[in-house]
Design an enzyme around this catalytic site. Structure first.
Site, short mmCIF file in Angstrom:
data_model
loop_
_atom_site.label_atom_id
_atom_site.label_comp_id
_atom_site.label_asym_id
_atom_site.label_seq_id
_atom_site.Cartn_x
_atom_site.Cartn_y
_atom_site.Cartn_z
N ASN A 128 7.36 -14.86 5.34
CA ASN A 128 7.46 -15.00 6.79
C ASN A 128 7.00 -16.37 7.29
O ASN A 128 5.88 -16.79 7.03
CB ASN A 128 6.60 -13.91 7.45
CG ASN A 128 7.06 -13.59 8.85
OD1 ASN A 128 8.11 -14.03 9.28
ND2 ASN A 128 6.28 -12.81 9.57
N TYR A 138 -4.13 -9.49 18.79
CA TYR A 138 -3.22 -9.24 17.67
C TYR A 138 -2.38 -7.98 17.90
O TYR A 138 -2.90 -6.91 18.25
CB TYR A 138 -3.98 -9.09 16.35
CG TYR A 138 -3.06 -8.56 15.28
CD1 TYR A 138 -2.07 -9.37 14.77
CD2 TYR A 138 -3.13 -7.23 14.86
CE1 TYR A 138 -1.17 -8.89 13.84
CE2 TYR A 138 -2.24 -6.75 13.93
CZ TYR A 138 -1.26 -7.58 13.43
OH TYR A 138 -0.35 -7.09 12.52
N ASP A 186 -5.89 -2.06 13.17
CA ASP A 186 -5.93 -3.29 12.38
C ASP A 186 -6.78 -4.34 13.09
O ASP A 186 -6.47 -4.76 14.20
CB ASP A 186 -4.50 -3.81 12.20
CG ASP A 186 -4.40 -4.95 11.19
OD1 ASP A 186 -5.45 -5.38 10.68
OD2 ASP A 186 -3.27 -5.39 10.91
N HIS A 220 -7.30 -7.29 11.61
CA HIS A 220 -6.60 -8.50 11.17
C HIS A 220 -7.56 -9.61 10.74
O HIS A 220 -7.39 -10.78 11.09
CB HIS A 220 -5.62 -9.00 12.24
CG HIS A 220 -4.25 -9.27 11.68
ND1 HIS A 220 -3.64 -10.50 11.76
CD2 HIS A 220 -3.38 -8.46 11.02
CE1 HIS A 220 -2.46 -10.44 11.18
NE2 HIS A 220 -2.27 -9.21 10.74
N GLU A 238 -8.07 -1.34 9.13
CA GLU A 238 -7.40 -2.33 8.29
C GLU A 238 -7.97 -3.73 8.49
O GLU A 238 -8.25 -4.16 9.61
CB GLU A 238 -5.90 -2.35 8.62
CG GLU A 238 -5.11 -3.33 7.76
CD GLU A 238 -3.63 -3.33 8.07
OE1 GLU A 238 -2.94 -4.23 7.58
OE2 GLU A 238 -3.17 -2.43 8.81
N GLU A 240 -2.54 -7.03 2.54
CA GLU A 240 -1.16 -7.45 2.80
C GLU A 240 -0.95 -8.93 2.48
O GLU A 240 0.20 -9.35 2.29
CB GLU A 240 -0.75 -7.14 4.23
CG GLU A 240 -1.45 -7.94 5.30
CD GLU A 240 -1.02 -7.51 6.69
OE1 GLU A 240 -0.68 -8.40 7.48
OE2 GLU A 240 -1.02 -6.31 6.99
N ARG A 293 -2.99 -2.72 0.29
CA ARG A 293 -1.89 -3.02 1.22
C ARG A 293 -0.92 -4.09 0.72
O ARG A 293 -0.26 -4.75 1.52
CB ARG A 293 -2.51 -3.49 2.55
CG ARG A 293 -3.24 -2.42 3.30
CD ARG A 293 -2.32 -1.66 4.22
NE ARG A 293 -1.88 -2.50 5.31
CZ ARG A 293 -0.62 -2.66 5.68
NH1 ARG A 293 0.36 -2.03 5.03
NH2 ARG A 293 -0.30 -3.44 6.71
N HIS A 301 2.53 -2.91 2.65
CA HIS A 301 2.89 -3.68 3.84
C HIS A 301 4.36 -3.45 4.16
O HIS A 301 5.20 -3.42 3.26
CB HIS A 301 2.63 -5.16 3.55
CG HIS A 301 2.70 -6.04 4.74
ND1 HIS A 301 3.27 -7.29 4.71
CD2 HIS A 301 2.22 -5.88 6.00
CE1 HIS A 301 3.16 -7.87 5.90
NE2 HIS A 301 2.54 -7.03 6.70
N GLU A 337 3.72 1.49 5.85
CA GLU A 337 3.99 0.85 7.14
C GLU A 337 5.50 0.72 7.31
O GLU A 337 6.23 0.36 6.38
CB GLU A 337 3.34 -0.53 7.16
CG GLU A 337 3.57 -1.29 8.46
CD GLU A 337 2.89 -2.66 8.45
OE1 GLU A 337 2.62 -3.19 9.54
OE2 GLU A 337 2.62 -3.19 7.34
#
Length: 408
Positions: free
Chosen positions: A37, A160, A215, A217, A241, A267, A288, A317, A344
């Protein structure tokens, strides 16, 4: 049997999916996902310039040896760019093996442990009322598990996973458009004072059966994470998370000493060596990783097996940066894994995405059902792909109110 060639495609509906197609002299081809990404051109270049020329002529059935060739043959190992490229090739090889055997890939692992895999949706709200509406939206669709993210009063930006637009409660996706990254402003104190009560109000409204996930993050220090986890224990979260920065495998020890809240992380991990201590020391409850970033099915399965030895469950993820090919690879692992936890699942089933990646996999009442088609069970329409091209974008960043860079 030999690999005769491969193509790399970059682009897709709203995302720069990196899709690999590996061809063989037997006329069988395989598909893999190498999307990283907001850095998509990097694994694509690794694939085109280094890996694909090196594997031409190899036997695609020897997926283990090819994985070792890519990983151990590279003196400078791991990292998201390399592992995403390895993952794309590895998925394609498993796709080929399944097609040759005329079996879905999960049968090559040992068959199903369950008929379908529970997934969770992302509920979001600019404020708590908005979030309640979003949660209800997914409950009405039959989801049994929902991740909840909420705007914090007094926070300069939404935070987030939160839409800044009130009423945008369904299918919200973080905006990665534009080469200049969007800046979010974070205030830990406001977050920690507000969020525990907000989570409890969600629990009180939707009752004990709904699985609620949240989450952080990676934005809290170990002490802050321990305090927050202890504060949210009455909510009975399915998981908390990413409470601490992922790079420090020891950071969760303090949390474990103060709270029994289930913890999920991983993730951004790329290999078993980034999560083995967390698993072996029972510092987490869910791992994750994604099949793409963790180097493909071959390596992800090793992580799943290690996790199973220590009562750690899977929670792959599933952001929309993973194409339907990656999600299919994870779906095959999900129906097999004895230690499956949850998956997810973010908006993938759009008409445009379905046209580019046709398949018979489907989602129903919060459960993901895997097709019995040979291989991964996903096709790739090159005619559709021709209408898409790479569009530069950037991941958001986070700063504190005084301008200090913080963890996204």
């Amino acid at each position: 049997m030999k690999i005769t060639g491969a193509k790399v495609f970059i682009g897709g509906p709203g995302k720069n999916y990196v899709t690999v197609k590996i061809m063989t002299d037997a006329g069988v081809f395989g598909l893999g996902d190498g999307t990283l990404n907001s850095r998509e051109t990097l694994p694509a270049a690794y694939l085109q310039d280094y890996l694909i020329p090196a594997i031409i002529g190899m036997d695609p059935r020897n997926s283990e040896d090819i994985w070792q060739f890519m990983y151990r043959g590279a003196y400078f190992r791991k990292g998201p760019i390399a592992m995403a490229a390895f993952g794309a090739i590895d998925m394609a090889l498993w796709d080929i093996k399944g097609k040759l055997a005329n079996m879905p890939v999960y049968q090559l692992f040992g068959g199903k442990s369950r008929t379908a895999a529970m997934v969770y949706a992302h509920a979001t709200g600019a404020d708590l009322d908005d979030l309640m509406t979003s949660v209800q939206h997914y409950v009405d669709q039959g989801y049994k598990a929902v991740r909840v993210q909420c705007g914090i009063p007094g926070m300069p930006t939404a935070g987030y996973g939160v839409s800044e637009t009130k009423g945008d409660v369904a299918n919200y996706i973080t905006d990665f458009s534009g080469i200049q990254p969007k800046v979010e402003v974070w205030d830990t104190g406001r977050y920690m004072r507000y969020m525990p009560d907000a989570l409890m109000q969600i629990r009180e409204r939707f009752g004990p059966e709904l699985k609620i996930l949240h989450d952080v993050h990676h934005r809290l220090t170990p002490r802050e994470a321990a305090a927050f986890a202890k504060a949210v224990e009455p909510v009975d979260l399915f998981w908390l998370e990413g409470p601490t920065p992922a790079e420090d495998q020891d950071a969760l020890k303090l949390l474990r000493q103060h709270s029994t809240v289930p913890v999920a992380i991983g993730e951004v991990f790329n290999s078993i060596w980034e999560c083995n201590k967390l698993i072996e020391q029972n510092l987490i409850d869910f791992i994750r990783v994604s099949v793409t970033y963790a180097g493909g099915i071959t390596h992800a399965k090793r992580i799943v097996d290690l996790a199973g030895l220590h009562n750690v469950r899977t929670g792959f993820h599933g952001a929309p940066s993973h194409s339907p090919i990656s999600m299919a690879a994870q779906a095959h692992l999900n129906v097999w894994a004895p230690n499956f936890g949850i998956q997810e699942y973010l908006v993938l089933g759009t008409p445009e995405c379905d046209a580019l990646f046709p398949s018979d996999h489907y989602l129903e009442n919060g459960m993901f059902y895997v097709s019995d088609a040979p291989g991964l069970g996903v096709e790739f329409n090159e005619d559709e792909a021709a209408q898409y091209s790479y569009k530069a974008g950037s991941h958001p960043i986070v700063r504190l109110e005084d301008g200090t860079m913080w963890d996204y």
